[in-house]
Enzyme design. Structure first.
Site, PDB file in Angstrom:
ATOM      1  N   ASP A   1       3.714  43.748  -3.758  1.00 50.27           N
ATOM      2  CA  ASP A   1       4.983  44.029  -3.096  1.00 50.27           C
ATOM      3  C   ASP A   1       6.051  43.045  -3.559  1.00 50.27           C
ATOM      4  OD1 ASP A   1       3.965  46.090  -1.641  1.00 50.27           O
ATOM      5  OD2 ASP A   1       3.746  44.961   0.239  1.00 50.27           O
TER       6      ASP A   1
ATOM      7  N   TYR B   1     -25.676  33.355  12.973  1.00 50.45           N
ATOM      8  CA  TYR B   1     -26.761  33.805  13.843  1.00 50.45           C
ATOM      9  C   TYR B   1     -28.129  33.323  13.379  1.00 50.45           C
ATOM     10  CZ  TYR B   1     -23.668  36.678  16.610  1.00 50.45           C
ATOM     11  OH  TYR B   1     -22.692  37.080  17.456  1.00 50.45           O
TER      12      TYR B   1
ATOM     13  N   GLU C   1      -1.972  45.122  -5.051  1.00 50.48           N
ATOM     14  CA  GLU C   1      -2.059  44.692  -3.652  1.00 50.48           C
ATOM     15  C   GLU C   1      -2.394  45.841  -2.716  1.00 50.48           C
ATOM     16  OE1 GLU C   1       1.492  42.817  -2.141  1.00 50.48           O
ATOM     17  OE2 GLU C   1       0.824  42.975  -0.074  1.00 50.48           O
TER      18      GLU C   1
END
Ligand SMILES: Nc1ncnc2c1ncn2[C@@H]1O[C@H](COP(=O)(O)OP(=O)(O)O)[C@@H](O)[C@H]1O
Ligand SMILES: [Mg+2]
Lengths: 383, 523
Positions: free
Chosen positions: A272, A127, A220
């Site tokens: 995981d 912007y 995680e």
């Protein structure tokens, strides 16, 4: 074992002084120095273009190519790097005049930003450009120009105070000292707030003052991060905890690297038990192809702690069947040079044989403190 | 009562009433065939038929046309109605009509001076009278005609059409002195219509008429008193068409019979070489040998089957010369170009005229123009202006042959012509017999010979358009290129000066100049 492998920086500047209280003291004003270096780099970049113009030349820029063919895996550095191929952008060329202008503008905007001690985000840049009549077509274009600037200068955008939107968190016994205007000299211990603190521009640019911790655990999942705080694991293991919230943002990868290099703390990554968790770990360790132009994001000494496929069996964790897409990913990983070494290779094979995956939350099956009492001590001991 | 279906045997009691109707009656009953179907369309058709008669009357004598049309509301106009009564008055400076022919010319259907073989706008001896007939049946008032051939007198007739007899009824006749030797015709009558609805088509029709007759001056005053003036832009007029004999390919049995009965020839050799287009002594001889007809045969003694045989032979004999085009009066490149420039004011224009060609023994010439920009709006397809014998065709464009060729016959991408460009194609077909699909003269039927010529002409002009467009693109591209440098290079200079912490911004004028010089070379 782990400690043996961590390289202690021998240079006086980078050394961490041990104090009687077993607290590590860090003398160095590293962040401020770095800022000055960034400003100097930006300024000399402007100087190069300025001199070209003064000589009556169309300004041009040369930088390493980021095309896929030029992204190589460096076995010695254990991360992706850019090869020898260079590209030249000349404002003489009709297709380059606009990007060159945008690049110079971004550089001068970053300079002012740093000079004033302000920060900005990727979206902000998109912007801001409009006000200077160098509009970008979309944010992808402005993000790309920022990556160009990183490539030209060899500095990450965080160095010139441009941050992404996503935030991850940190918690642990680390005292930092802010360098952001208004807070300079203020220090804070990162155990202050039980939810952890956001790794934003202020934290990323602060100096590390002292710590009682002797390791970093990168997690995680938010649930596990909170669990480890509640169960006082940070005390028990003397660990600084970092929550990545999925793939870690680059500023988080920078912090991990700095903690490792500046404080000499070993890093353990806890994700995981599936190919996607492995991918998070490898990005922290080796970096990603997208950031091959930057050397200071990867932490090659970091260790993947788990969940291994063999852990799922050994600790009898509740698991689900691998999906087709998981298997495809695992097969692709076999061809990826980053996964050649020991735990990776064997675990990939193990996953493909066992065909099960498991999330970190699965530990709850054996009670809230099982992970702290049983899994972590055993794992840390073995690594 | 039981009705049985008959099996083709036995007596049928036929109660039908048999009678003849006059042509006027026929067209009165079928007026929508000629374009007089509703108040809107009828008003448009009336203006158009009268204007075309006036243009014909000027052009056949190579008179620069000055035509004035006035339409004014009559009677009460307060209520909102479907149709209103208007007075239409049209004045031209054409040849005028000899007084003895005035009543029939405007009061007898299928009477006219244009049955001869040459290119004119009128054809059936129908148009002007249909307008008057329509006025008569909607307002029940007679029409006034004033005309002079340019001698000392002008004649004024008040006439009605007797529909059942197809005869003019002269209600009043006056003779005026004409000292200034004015020649021309004034037609004045009342008719019902709806101008508000007809207006767009009427104005479009006038504008396109002005395009294809750039040597004419036409003024039109509409019912609100507004004046539309279509100015003459050239004093050059096309050569008037010459009358021609029928070409053997275009003959049928009836035509041959008529020619024979009017002929004074007593042997086939002179008969053939006198009455047909492009047949001289030699061709006549060869043809008769081919058709196995004796030279000495007297045409007046031919029986029906012999006439049929001659017509068949005429169609199959391959060596007649094609019809020549002296009976045609095309506009030519310059005049059509002038007309297009005048009405469309385009940035680019190219006109092509094809060589004369023929279909079924009728000669024709195709002229096609292409134009870009100016007053032509950009539209999703190519805008088409259609003309036949110098009259615009406005209705039923979708069924027209030119539209078909444009939409289906040309690969526009090859010519780099994309949708949404301001491009117009102007197609003009001149012929002694334009193959209209209807009496209403609105669109041209598919004739392979005509289609082929239109296609060839459009391809040629499209090639010129491609050259123009690529030049234009190049210039446009170059302009954009220079603009881009002019926009960004100063910024590079400014930002790098600031970033380097310098004061004086380097002079980039030489760099910008070098871009421009390079640009010129490229062009
Ligand atoms: N304005 C006019 N000036 C001269 N002659 C005219 C004019 N209008 C009509 N005529 C004559 O009247 C005849 C009949 O006209 P019209 O009914 O329109 O049939 P067409 O035009 O098909 O012959 C024309 O052939 C022409 O001879
Ligand atoms: Mg007519």
């Amino acid at each position: 074992m782990a400690k043996k492998r961590i390289k202690r920086q021998s240079s006086k500047k980078k050394r961490i002084k041990r104090q009687s209280s077993k607290k590590k003291r860090i003398k160095r004003q590293s962040m401020k120095k770095r800022k000055e270096m960034t400003l100097k780099k930006l300024r000399s970049f402007g100087g190069v273009l300025y001199n070209q113009l003064n000589k009556g030349e169309f300004p041009w820029i040369e930088m390493p190519s980021r095309s896929t063919s030029n992204i190589l895996y460096d076995d010695r550095l254990k991360q992706y790097i850019l090869g020898k191929k260079h590209v030249k952008r000349s404002s003489r060329n009709i297709r380059h005049i606009r990007p060159v202008t945008q690049l110079v503008w971004t550089a001068s905007f970053a300079y002012t930003l740093n000079k004033q001690g302000k920060t900005s985000t990727l979206r902000d840049i998109f912007y801001s450009a409009q006000a200077f009549d160098v509009p970008f077509k979309n944010q992808q274009e402005s993000d790309n120009i920022i990556t160009d600037l990183e490539t030209v200068l060899g500095f990450a955008r965080e160095d010139f105070n441009i941050f992404p939107e996503e935030r991850s968190q940190i918690f642990g016994d680390l005292t930092i000292e802010y360098t952001v205007p208004g807070y300079e000299g203020n220090s804070l211990n990162l155990t202050t707030h039980p939810d952890g603190l956001a790794i934003g521009p202020a934290l990323t640019t602060s100096d590390f003052k002292s710590t009682k911790a002797n390791k970093i655990i990168v997690i995680e999942k938010g649930a596990m991060f909170t669990r480890l705080i509640e169960e006082k694991a940070f005390k028990k293991f003397k660990a600084i905890l970092i929550h990545t919230a999925g793939q870690p943002p680059r500023s988080t990868r920078r912090i991990i690297r700095r903690l490792n290099k500046e404080l000499g703390l070993p890093v353990y990554i806890f994700c995981d038990g599936d190919p996607w968790g492995m991918a998070i770990a490898i990005t922290i360790i080796c970096g990603s192809a997208n950031a091959a132009h930057l050397k200071e994001l990867a932490t090659p000494e970091a260790k993947w702690m788990g969940l291994y496929s063999s852990d799922i069996q050994k600790y009898k964790l509740p698991s689900t069947k691998l999906k087709v897409i998981d298997i495809k990913r695992l097969r692709d990983m076999r061809k990826d040079p980053r996964y050649i070494a020991k735990p990776w290779k064997t675990q990939i094979t193990h996953f493909l044989q066992n065909k099960r995956k498991c999330e970190l939350e699965a530990f709850s099956r054996y009670g809230l403190d099982y992970v702290v009492k049983k899994y972590l001590p055993e794992k840390l001991n073995r690594l | 009562m039981s009705t049985k279906t008959t099996r083709g045997k036995g007596k049928v009691s036929n109660n039908e009433e048999y009678r003849e109707i006059s042509p006027a009656d026929f067209f009165y009953r079928n007026r929508d065939l000629a374009g007089f179907s509703n108040p809107t369309r009828s008003l448009y058709s009336a203006i158009r038929e009268l204007l075309e008669n006036s243009l014909d009357a000027c052009e056949l004598y190579k008179i620069l046309p000055n035509i004035h049309i006035r339409l004014s509301l009559e009677g009460d106009t307060e209520d909102v109605k479907d149709s209103y009564t208007y007075r239409i008055r049209i004045m031209d400076n054409g040849s005028g009509i000899p007084p003895e022919h005035i009543p029939s010319s405007f009061g007898q259907i299928l009477f006219g001076s244009k049955y001869r073989l040459r290119q004119v706008r009128g054809t059936f001896g129908l148009g002007g009278k249909m307008a008057i007939l329509y006025g008569q049946i909607t307002t029940n008032t007679p029409a006034t005609i004033i005309s002079s051939v340019g001698n000392g007198k002008s004649y004024e007739f008040l006439i009605r059409i007797d529909i059942l007899k197809n005869k003019p009824e002269v209600l009043n006749k006056k003779v005026h002195k004409n000292k200034i030797a004015w020649h021309g015709t004034i037609v004045d009558f009342l008719l019902d219509g709806n101008y508000v609805r007809a207006m767009p088509r009427v104005l479009e029709y006038l504008r396109q008429t002005a395009l294809v007759n750039p040597y004419a001056e036409i003024t039109f005053i509409d019912p609100s008193g507004r004046l539309y003036k279509f100015e003459r832009v050239t004093f050059v007029m096309p050569e008037p068409p010459k009358e021609t004999l029928p070409h053997p390919y275009g003959c049928d049995v009836e035509l041959i019979r008529r020619i024979i009965s009017a002929s004074k020839c007593t042997d086939m050799l002179t008969f053939m070489s006198t009455h047909f287009h492009r047949i001289g002594k030699k061709t006549a001889q060869r043809f008769l040998t081919y058709a196995k007809i004796k030279k000495k045969t007297n045409p007046h003694k031919l029986n029906s089957s012999e006439i049929v045989h001659i017509v068949q032979m005429m169609k199959t004999y391959g060596d007649f010369l094609p019809p020549d085009a002296s009976c045609l009066s095309p506009l030519g490149k310059d005049l059509l170009g002038a007309g297009i420039k005048k009405e469309l004011n385009p940035e680019f224009i190219h006109v092509e005229q094809r060589k004369p060609s023929a279909y079924s023994g009728f000669p024709f010439i195709v002229e096609v123009g292409i134009a870009y920009g100016g007053d032509i709006p950009a539209s999703s397809g190519i805008i088409l202006y259609r003309f036949a014998n110098k009259i615009p065709l406005i209705y039923d464009e979708a069924s027209d042959i030119s539209r078909k060729v444009i939409n289906e016959g040309i690969n526009w991408r090859y010519y780099k012509i994309a949708p949404n460009l301001p491009i117009a194609i102007i197609s003009h077909i001149c012929s002694t017999k334009v193959p209209y699909m209807t009496v209403g003269k609105e669109f041209i039927a598919d004739r392979p010979e005509i289609e082929r010529e239109i296609k060839a002409a459009i391809k040629t002009v499209a090639r010129y358009m491609r050259i123009f467009l690529s030049r234009k693109n190049r210039i446009e591209h170059e302009r954009k290129r220079i603009d881009l440098f002019a926009r960004y290079l100063p910024k590079v200079a400014k930002f790098s000066t600031e970033l380097a912490g310098k004061k004086k911004i380097p002079d980039i004028e030489p760099l910008l100049r070098s871009i421009r010089r390079y640009g010129k070379k490229e062009d």
